[in-house]
Enzyme design. Structure first.
Site, PDB file in Angstrom:
ATOM      1  N   LYS A   9      26.170  13.934 156.817  1.00  0.00           N
ATOM      2  CA  LYS A   9      27.404  14.682 156.565  1.00  0.00           C
ATOM      3  C   LYS A   9      28.583  13.706 156.558  1.00  0.00           C
ATOM      4  O   LYS A   9      28.699  12.869 157.462  1.00  0.00           O
ATOM      5  CB  LYS A   9      27.627  15.731 157.660  1.00  0.00           C
ATOM      6  CG  LYS A   9      28.602  16.834 157.295  1.00  0.00           C
ATOM      7  CD  LYS A   9      27.974  17.831 156.332  1.00  0.00           C
ATOM      8  CE  LYS A   9      28.770  19.135 156.272  1.00  0.00           C
ATOM      9  NZ  LYS A   9      28.127  20.097 155.333  1.00  0.00           N
TER      10      LYS A   9
ATOM     11  N   THR B 217      22.956  19.790 157.660  1.00  0.00           N
ATOM     12  CA  THR B 217      24.151  18.949 157.750  1.00  0.00           C
ATOM     13  C   THR B 217      25.320  19.721 158.343  1.00  0.00           C
ATOM     14  O   THR B 217      26.211  19.121 158.939  1.00  0.00           O
ATOM     15  CB  THR B 217      24.534  18.381 156.373  1.00  0.00           C
ATOM     16  OG1 THR B 217      24.867  19.445 155.474  1.00  0.00           O
ATOM     17  CG2 THR B 217      23.398  17.547 155.800  1.00  0.00           C
TER      18      THR B 217
END
Length: 283
Positions: A15, A65
């Site tokens: 991320k 994520t």
């Protein structure tokens, strides 16, 4: 593309642009730390447990994520330090301890700097444009490597910069310049002789900032290449914990509108294209 300190991975995911601002409104940061700690964080993980997501679409064991984003933002409440390298180590260690299927993780952080208004302890304004950053990779055996740096320097020198004596042929139109106003952009990154040297509570980054400003102010140069060489060699000389340094400068010297002698001139923003100059120095 993202890079890892230990080299390319068969696969990875994570991320980016995880923004966090930790505000200590009691005004009691760690040591002399600012009560405002802001960072843009990227987390990347790898391991064989995630390979099936790529090959068959099987997400068993996959950490979303979005969960990574929540982990970073919520765990910042538990982080008590004030520098990027230590922050990356804290988050990376906690992530490995939380998810056993992760073989390795890289945490990257770019500061979002704020400085107090003069005379104030409660009012702040964005700082910059240069921003410190850190990139730290860990696996089950500990920290593999740390890279630290500062990007986005914008440096203007009114004179003391020359550029002449370069090769001339049918493509050359640039005149020799003996004393130009120099507008230079600079990014730099460094690696450490040992990962432990990367945890300095921000001291190394502060010293590097001082070196960049000192050299740019005091050194009369024959080229931008010479400026960044002087910066890099001084970093290696003054900071024993640095193993190598990478520097990249842009020549953003302003276009001349008109000059009156060597004392007065009017300029405008440089048009593209611009010069790019890179250097890597090792101890």
């Amino acid at each position: 593309m993202n890079q890892f300190a230990s080299g390319w991975k068969r696969s990875y995911y994570g991320k980016g642009d995880v923004i966090v601002y930790r505000l200590n409104r009691a005004g009691e940061g760690a040591g002399n730390a600012s009560p405002v700690f802001g960072a843009n964080i990227t987390i990347l993980v790898y391991g064989d447990a995630f390979w099936s997501t790529y090959t068959t679409g099987d997400n068993t064991g996959l950490i979303a994520t979005d969960s990574m984003k929540n982990f970073v933002q919520r765990e910042m409440l538990n982080y008590e330090g004030s520098d990027l390298e230590d922050c990356c180590r804290f988050l990376g260690t906690k992530f490995l301890n939380t998810y056993s299927q992760v073989e390795g993780v890289q945490m990257s952080a770019v500061e979002i700097p704020y400085v107090a208004l003069e005379g104030s302890e409660v009012a702040f304004t964005p700082a910059g444009p240069d921003r410190a950053f850190a990139r730290l990779e860990l696996n089950r055996n500990g920290v593999l490597q740390i890279a630290s740096g500062i990007s986005g320097f914008r440096l203007l020198r009114l004179g003391g910069s020359a550029f002449h004596g370069f090769m001339r042929d049918q493509y050359t139109t640039l005149p020799d310049i003996a004393n130009r106003p120099l507008h230079m952009w600079l990014d730099l990154e460094w690696l450490y002789t040992d990962p432990s040297n990367g945890f300095s509570a921000g001291i190394v980054t502060a010293v590097v900032r001082d070196i960049v400003q000192e050299v740019f102010h005091g050194f009369e140069s024959g080229s931008i290449q010479q400026v960044i060489y002087q910066i890099g060699t001084k970093m290696l000389a003054d900071i024993p914990g640095i193993a190598e340094v990478h520097l990249e400068a842009n020549n953003r010297t302003w276009d001349t509108i008109g000059e009156r002698g060597g004392e007065l001139g009017v300029y405008t923003e440089a048009r593209p294209p611009f010069g790019v100059l890179g250097l890597r120095l090792k101890r």
